[in-house]
Scaffold this active site. Structure first.
Site, PDB file in Angstrom:
ATOM      1  N   VAL A 124      30.058 -33.788  -2.323  1.00  0.00           N
ATOM      2  CA  VAL A 124      30.839 -35.008  -2.529  1.00  0.00           C
ATOM      3  C   VAL A 124      31.896 -35.210  -1.437  1.00  0.00           C
ATOM      4  CG1 VAL A 124      30.481 -35.034  -5.022  1.00  0.00           C
ATOM      5  CG2 VAL A 124      32.452 -33.816  -4.080  1.00  0.00           C
ATOM      6  N   ILE A 153      25.126 -29.680  -7.210  1.00  0.00           N
ATOM      7  CA  ILE A 153      26.037 -30.383  -6.301  1.00  0.00           C
ATOM      8  C   ILE A 153      27.425 -29.774  -6.388  1.00  0.00           C
ATOM      9  CG2 ILE A 153      26.655 -32.143  -8.031  1.00  0.00           C
ATOM     10  CD1 ILE A 153      26.711 -34.193  -5.709  1.00  0.00           C
ATOM     11  N   CYS A 154      28.166 -29.822  -5.282  1.00  0.00           N
ATOM     12  CA  CYS A 154      29.564 -29.370  -5.259  1.00  0.00           C
ATOM     13  C   CYS A 154      30.295 -30.183  -4.186  1.00  0.00           C
ATOM     14  CB  CYS A 154      29.652 -27.867  -5.014  1.00  0.00           C
ATOM     15  SG  CYS A 154      29.077 -27.340  -3.382  1.00  0.00           S
ATOM     16  N   ASN A 155      31.297 -29.592  -3.544  1.00  0.00           N
ATOM     17  CA  ASN A 155      32.033 -30.320  -2.508  1.00  0.00           C
ATOM     18  C   ASN A 155      31.288 -30.361  -1.181  1.00  0.00           C
ATOM     19  OD1 ASN A 155      34.366 -31.073  -3.974  1.00  0.00           O
ATOM     20  ND2 ASN A 155      35.248 -29.018  -3.729  1.00  0.00           N
TER      21      ASN A 155
END
Length: 258
Positions: free
Chosen positions: A150, A122-124
């Site tokens: 996110v 997961i990242c931005n």
């Protein structure tokens, strides 16, 4: 005379036999080597065909949120946030560990034991985590999914509690730079605990909080990382730096309980 003729005839027969057999004997090793090489190539091709490279799957933010809120479900996955430490510390999905993309490939040894487990990156926005997911499958990880970023989904499980795996927790505990909280039952704490740890259970946190030394950041651990995470979360909400071990004493045998 007949005896001499018989001897000559026998010599001719033996000579003919040796001539016929000679080349075959010389060619046998070469033929065997060629056959062995062909067999090895066939086996290698068969192995390649049987083990195709894994593909990166996808998971929505809603699906990941549900996993993070389910104590049993979260035990079956490892979530890796590949953003910078600064971004991770500002807030991340509940049980995610931090492995920045910049050093991701060099740090794969930290998760070498998870090649057959489910891993979620997961990242931005999903871009960097997608790159990390590709690195994982290229290095033999078999069950990898890339999550919605996110910034693209309003996750309900965002926290500032740092999560680490068992081996890293042990190294941090040995440093002497943390106040360590053992969130297990008192009887298990009394039977053996991490050196210097203070026993604080979830239902007595409020009563014991005023007695806790607050001059250092906190480390928390328990049986499976769930009880201790709740205490770490309460400490974080009070403004303290808190790090929780995702691996509990029932899952990791390196805690050196004394």
């Amino acid at each position: 005379m007949n005896k001499k003729l018989n001897i000559v005839a026998l010599a001719l027969v033996l000579s003919a036999g040796l001539t016929a057999c000679g080349p075959k004997a010389e060619n046998a090793p070469a033929n065997n080597a060629a056959q062995n090489n062909a067999a090895a190539t066939a086996n290698a091709n068969a192995e390649t065909e049987q083990a195709p490279a894994a593909e990166v799957g996808e998971i929505t933010g809603e699906e990941l949120d549900k996993i993070m809120e389910d104590n049993k479900a979260k035990e079956k996955v490892t979530v890796i946030d590949v953003r910078s430490p600064e971004e991770y510390n500002e807030g991340h999905v509940k049980h995610a560990i931090n492995m920045p993309l910049d050093t991701f490939e060099q740090d794969l040894s930290k998760i070498e034991d998870l090649k057959d487990a489910e891993i979620i990156t997961i990242c931005n926005t999903g871009k960097k985590s997608g790159e990390a997911a590709k690195i994982l499958v290229d290095n033999g990880f078999q069950n990898v999914k890339n999550a919605q970023g996110v910034k693209d989904f309003d996750y309900t499980t965002i926290t500032k509690v740092t999560n680490v795996r068992g081996p890293e927790f042990v190294e941090l505990a040995k440093s002497g730079d943390y106040t360590i909280i053992d969130a297990r039952d008192a009887k298990d704490y009394d039977a053996g605990h991490v050196e210097g740890a203070i026993n604080v259970q979830e239902d007595e946190f409020d009563a014991k909080y005023g007695e806790l030394p607050t001059d250092k950041p906190f480390l928390t651990y328990c049986y499976s990382g769930n009880r201790s995470w709740k205490i770490a979360s309460q400490l974080s909400e009070k403004g303290h730096e808190a790090t929780n071990s995702l691996d509990g004493t029932k899952e990791f045998d390196g805690f050196e309980l004394k």
